[in-house]
Every structure is written in structure tokens, then in C-alpha cells.
Scaffold this motif. Structure first.
Motif, mmCIF file in Angstrom:
data_model
loop_
_atom_site.group_PDB
_atom_site.id
_atom_site.type_symbol
_atom_site.label_atom_id
_atom_site.label_comp_id
_atom_site.label_asym_id
_atom_site.label_seq_id
_atom_site.Cartn_x
_atom_site.Cartn_y
_atom_site.Cartn_z
ATOM 1 N N LYS A 15 0.804 -1.220 0.000
ATOM 2 C CA LYS A 15 0.000 0.000 0.000
ATOM 3 C C LYS A 15 0.841 1.275 0.000
ATOM 4 O O LYS A 15 0.446 2.268 -0.596
ATOM 5 N N GLY A 34 2.055 5.120 8.945
ATOM 6 C CA GLY A 34 2.823 4.110 9.677
ATOM 7 C C GLY A 34 4.176 4.657 10.129
ATOM 8 O O GLY A 34 4.674 4.319 11.202
ATOM 9 N N SER A 94 4.045 -1.411 16.079
ATOM 10 C CA SER A 94 2.845 -2.211 16.304
ATOM 11 C C SER A 94 2.441 -2.110 17.783
ATOM 12 O O SER A 94 1.256 -2.017 18.108
ATOM 13 N N SER A 97 1.323 1.687 18.701
ATOM 14 C CA SER A 97 0.102 2.114 18.019
ATOM 15 C C SER A 97 -1.152 1.504 18.648
ATOM 16 O O SER A 97 -2.264 1.907 18.309
ATOM 17 N N ASP A 125 -6.098 3.117 9.657
ATOM 18 C CA ASP A 125 -7.365 3.749 10.059
ATOM 19 C C ASP A 125 -7.608 5.052 9.314
ATOM 20 O O ASP A 125 -8.270 5.944 9.825
ATOM 21 N N ARG A 174 1.925 -9.602 13.882
ATOM 22 C CA ARG A 174 1.596 -8.178 13.813
ATOM 23 C C ARG A 174 0.167 -7.962 13.301
ATOM 24 O O ARG A 174 -0.562 -7.116 13.800
HETATM 25 O O1 DC Z 1 2.464 0.610 7.685
HETATM 26 P P1 DC Z 1 3.619 0.280 8.630
HETATM 27 O O2 DC Z 1 4.096 -1.146 8.537
HETATM 28 O O3 DC Z 1 4.734 1.280 8.529
HETATM 29 O O4 DC Z 1 2.985 0.461 10.105
HETATM 30 C C1 DC Z 1 3.727 0.215 11.267
HETATM 31 C C2 DC Z 1 2.787 -0.107 12.425
HETATM 32 O O5 DC Z 1 2.011 1.035 12.761
HETATM 33 C C3 DC Z 1 1.811 -1.258 12.176
HETATM 34 O O6 DC Z 1 2.010 -2.304 13.112
HETATM 35 C C4 DC Z 1 0.441 -0.682 12.427
HETATM 36 C C5 DC Z 1 0.660 0.702 12.935
HETATM 37 N N1 DC Z 1 -0.180 1.686 12.239
HETATM 38 C C6 DC Z 1 -1.382 2.014 12.814
HETATM 39 O O7 DC Z 1 -1.742 1.497 13.851
HETATM 40 N N2 DC Z 1 -2.162 2.958 12.229
HETATM 41 C C7 DC Z 1 -1.795 3.544 11.082
HETATM 42 N N3 DC Z 1 -2.590 4.462 10.532
HETATM 43 C C8 DC Z 1 -0.579 3.172 10.460
HETATM 44 C C9 DC Z 1 0.209 2.222 11.059
#
Ligand code: DC
Length: 219
Positions: A15, A34, A94, A97, A125, A174
């Protein structure tokens, strides 16, 4: 209203790459949400704040100076792009968040990215909590096996040691945490289009998002 394309989905679904290319094609701003959670995890580590200390993390988050510039992320003036993308910070992000107070501390910052002519935002979200009024919402996903293979290849290309079974187990752990948490769990919004990328190239996924956006314009 400034248009938003919200792209949500699990780790390693592609994404981020798709969202970035859609933003480039439209000439819009891009938000990698993220990365913000990764930076919070990194800042916590640097300051000796444990990832399970919700209130200390939330207080810290309110005072962070986070800035994106040409696809790089800066924390208090320091380029932390590479440091924020390690597997350790994937786990940290993770964990941090899952805290409601941390999510609240990042809400206004994320909404501030909505500037003309438009925003493409990717995360978990974006469509459900941060930009619920986005006209175009996409849930971009792929099977855990396909995502693990993609992540594994990326790690090997970067010269890291990796083990496919361990990468898959880590992704599944995760996913489970992101889906099970009480606040803003990872799920497909009712009004989001499903885009499965198991058998789709990046270019095709980008085109599919642009097509969804164009179709929404006609309603
Ligand atoms: O997309 P990413 O892999 O960089 O995200 C890292 C962590 O952040 C993933 O475990 C979920 C969290 N996250 C979140 O809770 N809400 C978001 N809008 C984006 C990422």
C-alpha cells in the motif's frame, strides 16, 4: 472540501508504494501514517521510554517535531528514515500504536496533511478514523504468504539475513495485534473498495486506485 484517497491495509501489502505513486500521478500530497508510529517507537527507545508506557509515550509524542521531506522522515531535525524502517521499529510501531493516547496525540498532526490539491494517505485507520469523510477508500491487501515473500525479498535485496518462515510468523503476529486492538483495529471499512494484490503488479494496483477515484467523481 480537499479530496482524500484513504488506502488502508496490512503490513507489506504494497500500500505504501501504491499510495506514493498515486499521489505522484495526481500531484497530491502523501501521508505515510505508519512512519509516524515508527518514529514514536524510535523516539521512545532513544529517550528510554518503554513501548508499554502509554502515558509517557503520549506526552512525549505531543512534543515531537516530525517532518517529511522528499520521502524522508525527520525527527527533531535528524533524518531517521532508515532507523525507523528496521524490523525492530516495525515491532515497536505495532506496540505503541495499540495505545489510544498515542493515537490521539497523532490525530491532528495527520489531519494537517490534508492540503490542496489533495491527499493520498496510507495506514490502518485512514478511512475509518482519521479521514472518515474521504470520498475514495481502499482496503489494499494480499495473503500473508504473498506479503511475507515480498518482505523477505526486500530484506534480502537490502543485504539482510532473513528467514521466510520467521518473516511470515512475524507478519502474522503483527496482523493479529493490529486486528485485535480495541482502538482503530485494522479492518475493511464498509464503504471501502477491496483491492487484493496477490496477482496484480504495482502498476495495475495504481491504475485500479485511480479508476476507483475517477468512478467516485461521477457519483
Ligand atoms: O504501515 P507500517 O508497517 O509502517 O505500520 C507500522 C505499524 O504502525 C503497524 O504495526 C500498524 C501501525 N499503524 C497504525 O496502527 N495505524 C496507522 N494508521 C498506520 C500504522
Amino acid at each position: 472540501m480537499i479530496p482524500v484517497i484513504a488506502i488502508d491495509g496490512p503490513s507489506a501489502s504494497g500500500k505504501g508504494t501504491v499510495a506514493q505513486r498515486v499521489a505522484e500521478k495526481l500531484g497530491w500530497h502523501y501521508l505515510d501514517s505508519g512512519a509516524l508510529y515508527r518514529v514514536v517507537a524510535l523516539a521512545g527507545k532513544k529517550r528510554g521510554i518503554a513501548w508499554n508506557d502509554e502515558s509517557a509515550l503520549a506526552t512525549m509524542t505531543g512534543g515531537l517535531e516530525i517532518r517529511f521531506e522528499n520521502g524522508e522522515i525527520f525527527l527533531d531535525g535528524e533524518n531517521v528514515s532508515a532507523a525507523a524502517r528496521t524490523e525492530e521499529m516495525s515491532r515497536g510501531a505495532s506496540e505503541v500504536s495499540a495505545h489510544p493516547a498515542v493515537r490521539r496525540a497523532l490525530t491532528d498532526l495527520q489531519r494537517g496533511f490534508r492540503k490542496p490539491p489533495g491527499l493520498v494517505a496510507d495506514g490502518r485507520d485512514m478511512g475509518s478514523v482519521i479521514f472518515p469523510d474521504a470520498r475514495t477508500k481502499i482496503f489494499l491487501t494480499a495473503s500473508a504468504e504473498v506479503r511475507a515473500e515480498r518482505r523477505y525479498k526486500q530484506l534480502m535485496e537490502k543485504g539482510n539475513h532473513a528467514n521466510l518462515a520467521a518473516v511470515l510468523a512475524d507478519l502474522q503476529m503483527r496482523d493479529a495485534r493490529d486486528q485485535a486492538r480495541k482502538v482503530a483495529p485494522l479492518k475493511q471499512c464498509e464503504d471501502a473498495e477491496l483491492l487484493a494484490t496477490d496477482h496484480v503488479t504495482i502498476a495495475q494496483a495504481v491504475q485500479a486506485v485511480l479508476d476507483f477515484y475517477a468512478a467516485r467523481q461521477q457519483i
